[in-house]
Structure formats: structure tokens, C-alpha cells
Design a protein around this motif. Sequence first.
Motif: not given
Length: 285
Positions: A188-199
Motif C-alpha cells: 500500500l502507498v501510505t503517508a509513511y511510504r510517501e515520506r520514504a519516497i521523498q527521502c
Amino acid sequence: MAVKHETDLYPPIKAYFASRGYEVRAEVRGCDLVALRPDEEMPVIVEMKKTFTLPLLLQGVDRQRTGAAVWLAVERNRTKKGAHNQRFPELAALCGRLGLGLMTVTFYKTKEPVIEVWREPAAVSGRAYALSAGAAGSGVAEAAEAAYAAGYAASAGGRKRAGAKPLLREFAARSGDYNVGGSTGRKLVTAYRERAIQCALALGCRGPLAPREIQALTGVPNAGGLLRDNHYGWFRKPGRGLYELTREGRLGLREFAEVTAVWAAKLEWASGWEERIQGGEEEAR
């Protein structure tokens, strides 16, 4: 026409709420569908199953702890008229006693699915809930964040509204709807995964960086903690105080290319990220 998967219900239900001014996200903290409008402080939750079952009913009751308007959604299969889970007037009456909404989706081979509303949810936040048309769909993330930040009174109603805080926070932190409601066994694309993608995007485009530099570039709060936890195995430390992207991280950016492209557009310095990620992987080899 019987559906094969629970996920088949998601597109028509999403379209139904979107046409009424709601922003929709799938798989938010375990809820199949969460919808929010800028003019409403509380979200809508929809739990979906192919047929009406006791677990679905209990799940709906449990979701009411958030104070949200809760719907149950199932398929209406015209070939099973005598089945107990097709007795929708009686099921709607039962849902009404519990304050739950009930809708069905009928699928056809030659035309679009048809949604029928059998019962609307009970009152939410002290006012009657109605799925009315109108209201623009913009500004929903801001509305969710404002509702989360506002805080709630310690009254019984306030405690119910406070139960929606995690939903609103997760909803606001997502940049779009990248999941499908009713999914199982999928990443799933969660808010946490989105932050990891940004980093990961920052490291892939700029090379090794310190956590404070990544946080300044991306705006990700507590970037250092996310990098240290390294939940997905995307980061490593080449030296003291620095992080770089691993091969798994480069693969992750490509695996979630749709989300990566959204953040690359938001972070104007991340143009040409695909070429940079590919180039970095070739150097690693």
C-alpha cells in the motif's frame, strides 16, 4: 453479473462519492474507502464486501468509533434473488437500527454499474448526514489537516470526533489515491511510504546527504528517524552523518513510479529523476 474480487466494487463507489464533491482515498488505516469534503469536518467510511456478512456488519459498527458516517457496500447480484444476503429491505432496516448506511452495486455486461442507496448513515457530529451534490473537491487535504489540528472537546461527541484524528492525519498526508479499496496482499502507498519516497528521491537526485539536508529539501518531518528506521531497506550510511540510496531504494522508486513522479513534480529540483536513478544504479554495478 457477479464480481470476482472485492476490489471490483471500489471504482464505481469511488466515482459515486467523487461526483458529489468528495476527495477519496483507499485503504486508509484499514478502512476500504475514506472520503472527505471541504465543507465537512468528519470523514465518510465505506467498508466493502462481495456479499453481506456478519463480519462486515461488525466491521461497520467498529468503524463508528471514529465518529465518521459509516457505509456498508455490497454487490447486488440479480441472479441470486432468493439468497439471504439479497434481502436488502430487511438488511437496510437492520443497518438503520445500528446507524449504518447501506448501498449496493449492480454490475452489467453492457453498461456502467448502478449504485442504489438503501439507507443513509445516522447523524454525524450532531447534524443529519446527507450525501448531497455540490461542494468543490479542492482543498480537501487542507480541510483534513485543519480538522486534525483543531482539537476536540472532551465531551462524548468530542471523543467520537477525536477518534477520527488518525484517519484525518493519514488522509491529509497522502498526495493522491494510489491504492484500490478491498486490496489484500498488495503493497500500500501510505503517508509513511510517501515520506520514504521523498527521502529516496532526494538521495537519488543529489547523492549522499545528511538528514537535515534531506529534511530541508523535502520538508519531511523527522527525516532522520525515518532514515534510521530504514523500514524498507532503501537507505544506508556510507559515512558518519550521511545517508545514500541503496539498490533496493532505486527499485522502490521505480516500483512506485506514479508516486515518485508526483513528488518529483512537487520538488522542482527533482526533474529528470528517472535518468538519475538509472545512472546511479549502473554506477553501483
